[in-house]
Design an enzyme around this catalytic site. Structure first.
Site: not given
Ligand code: GLA
Ligand code: ZN
Length: 683
Positions: A155, A312
């Site tokens: 991320e 995710e």
């Protein structure tokens, strides 16, 4: 031809973030992991995302054995690995010994060693250490048959204001503008006496720094994207030098505005993102589903039709949302299949197993602290795994969109950063989502793209609030319409050039006024709760007579365009609110004000039909039933989703076959609460 993302694993992926590094002293747990993964049809995990301090506990002291053993053991059990590079969290020894690797905040204060996602992306030392680590990982594991892809870092996001980043920013500006005079002109710095005499005088927008020069803010964000991308390229190069040619990705985030993800298009080999919708939350599930669909279509569109990975998602709850609700029965399956319906070839979770301590010990996981497999969550996961395992046929199939909504991050920065005409919310993202929603509800496959994307292949392009024009977009839109495309534009378009300098002359600028056949004169801003209305000139295009308008109402003059609806209230009552212009072979619609879903639904129903785009099912569907389509070889896969908490049914006129049972489906089709069924149609 259908190409699966991972030739070694031509199946739908199922798995998640796996952190055995937290359990190396518990061989029994590691044993159980394998047993449970097999039980839940997990075939793919992301490994080593935050493992640097175990891989290299002291500078130059490497421990790769556990990782090699894990990859091998997983592989022996039919489980593939997306191997992570560990740059997302700096080990303490590294952060201490080399302070420059730590990020400096907007407040000009350097982080102490802490947490994660806080490294400087310019620091030569950090780059060097990451390069070394990635190269070794690649050398040792890049050719292992169990490794199918690289999960680079985690991320990416955030900004660093350290001296190294500031120097790199100045160099980037030098490269972009050449001379300081050009920069001063582009940034309009004579205003408030902000002229720079030298590039060395330019600072980033520190907390106490310059915030009135909008082009500075815009260029800083562009630089942050550039430098982050450069860092990713550096990570990737180390992997390649280490000998691995496997595809790489970075896991992106939900409608994140900190980076312009479309600039990573050629850096990553496939896209992936982390979805954490707040189901059963403050908005109804259908709206949450639509927002999630929008992001699926945005992340996928970065690589146009290519499948992506849902990297995710939580199998149950998160631990960081304001309220973390459990997914109601059925929602886990539906949310996972929604990703697949929009082009995901893998459904991954954060996380496989809950850790015992620290920040995420209460974050949902496939295996909880009770270490059991007879839990509701585990069984939900197991059912998804079972279902995905039977969907090989879909793997590599495509979402082919005939419609596109332009949602452009740089445009978003510029709109959000500008002062006026409505500082309590111009709602660019929400507006794009509303236009998108009308298409999504009709089951029309839509790409959510940025301004630099190629428009060929689309029949309909929707460009709400195209405030900032760059990348030759005006010319592309002209060509698109001239060749027969249908364009929908709105108020607050063609206002500034790529430096946020207002166009002179007719608005929308850069010739867009002529394309729309209108001229915008001024824009009225409404308070929350205030509204205007528009009245349709005929019922040809719009089902209803009047529609509510809010937030922003532009006063426009038709200059060749035909007026389709007019304002009803205030001093501009009677003036045009919706127009259409024939341009070449195509049509350009201009909506002068912010409308609501009632309008968008009616409008796009007619416009899509005119543009020659048909809905996948011609039946009238009950509210909350949505269809998304993937195309395989000679076949369409229709994912019928019920976003209602109750069963819903409709009459299916044609006979299709249920992909999973192979049985024909005709007549009354009933979906369970949050049910999903996949129908197949020969093309
Ligand atoms: C992000 C991160 C994960 C984890 C989850 C929790 O997506 O990438 O490491 O922290 O959030 O929801
Ligand atoms: Zn820095």
């Amino acid at each position: 031809m259908q190409h699966p993302l991972f030739p070694a694993m031509p199946h739908m992926g199922h798995g998640g973030d796996y952190n055995p590094d937290q359990w190396l002293d518990r061989p029994d747990i590691l044993e159980q992991d394998i047993e449970y993964m097999k039980k839940s049809h997990v075939n793919c995990v992301s490994l080593g995302i935050f493992a640097w301090s175990v891989l290299e506990p002291r500078e130059g002291e490497y421990h790769f054995e556990w990782l090699e053993q894990t990859v091998e053991r997983l592989y022996q059990n039919g489980i593939y690995t997306m191997l992570a590079t560990p740059s997302g969290a700096i080990p303490i020894w590294l952060a201490r010994k080399y302070p420059e690797v730590r990020r400096v905040g907007r407040n000009e204060v350097r982080d102490e060693p802490n947490g994660r996602h806080n490294h400087c992306y310019t620091s030569p030392i950090y780059r060097g250490k990451v390069y070394q680590m990635n190269k070794m990982l690649s050398e040792r594991l890049g050719k292992h048959p169990g490794v199918i892809a690289w999960h680079i870092s985690n991320e990416y996001g955030g900004e660093c204001y350290c001296p190294l980043c500031v120097a790199a920013f100045r160099d980037w500006l030098r490269e972009k503008y050449g001379t300081i005079d050009k920069l001063n002109a582009a940034w309009w710095t004579t205003f408030w006496s902000r002229r720079y005499a030298d590039f060395e005088e330019i600072d980033p927008p520190y907390a106490q720094g310059e915030h009135c020069v909008h082009a500075l803010a815009l260029d800083w964000k562009r630089f942050v994207t550039y430098q982050t991308n450069d860092f990713v390229l550096h990570e990737k190069e180390a992997i390649r030098v280490g000998g691995s040619e496997l595809p790489v990705t970075i896991n992106m985030m939900n409608a994140f505005d900190g980076l312009n993800y479309f600039k990573f298009k050629d850096t990553v080999d496939f896209t992936s993102w982390d979805a954490y919708p707040t189901w059963h939350g403050e908005t109804d599930d259908l709206s949450t589903a639509c927002r999630t669909a929008f992001v699926h279509d945005w992340i996928r569109a970065i690589k146009r039709e290519q499948p992506f990975v849902l990297m995710e998602s939580t199998p149950s709850m998160t631990n960081w949302q304001r309220v973390s609700k459990l997914k109601r029965p059925g929602m886990h399956m539906l949310a996972c299949m929604q990703a697949v319906a929009h082009g995901a070839d893998s459904v991954q979770y954060f996380q496989w197993r809950k850790g015992r301590g620290s920040f995420e010990k209460f974050h949902g996981a496939v295996v909880s602290h009770d270490c059991r497999s007879d839990t509701r969550v585990f069984q939900d996961v197991q059912s998804v795994g079972e279902r995905l395992a039977a969907l090989d046929e879909i793997c590599g199939s495509r979402v082919k969109a005939q419609a596109a909504v332009i949602f452009d991050t740089e445009n978003r920065w510029a709109i959000d950063g500008a002062a006026g005409p409505r500082n309590c919310g111009k709602h660019y993202l929400e507006t794009c989502m509303q236009h998108y929603r009308a298409l999504w509800e009709m089951g029309i496959s839509t790409d959510v793209i940025d301004m630099e994307c190629d428009l060929s292949g689309y029949k309909l392009v929707v460009a709400p609030m195209l405030y900032l024009l760059r990348g030759g977009i005006a010319e592309k839109l002209r060509r698109f319409v001239a060749q027969g495309g249908t364009l929908v534009g709105t108020y607050w378009s063609g206002v500034v050039d790529e430096n946020d300098l207002c166009f002179l002359g007719d608005c929308p600028g850069d010739g867009l006024a002529a394309l729309y056949g209108i001229r915008a004169e001024e824009i009225d801003a409404l308070y929350d709760g205030e509204f205007n209305h528009m009245e349709a000139c005929s019922r040809h295009l719009l089902k209803h007579e009047r529609y509510k308008l809010t937030e922003l109402c532009e006063r426009i003059h038709p200059e060749g365009a035909k007026v389709l609806a007019r304002y009803m209230d205030d001093f501009y009552a009677g003036e045009p609110a919706l127009t259409v212009n024939r341009f070449g072979e195509g049509r350009a619609y201009y909506l002068a004000a912010k409308a609501g879903m009632k309008f968008y639904r009616d409008f796009y129903c007619s416009v899509a039909e005119q543009a020659g785009i048909s809905c996948p099912l011609s039946e009238e569907l009950p509210e909350g039933i949505v269809v998304s389509v993937r195309q395989g070889e000679g076949k369409d896969y229709l994912f019928i989703q019920n976003w209602n908490a109750q069963p819903a049914s409709f009459e299916l006129k044609e006979t299709l076959s249920d992909l999973e049972t192979g049985k024909p489906v005709h007549g009354k089709l009933t979906l369970d609460a949050y049910g999903i069924q996949i129908l197949m149609r020969e093309r």
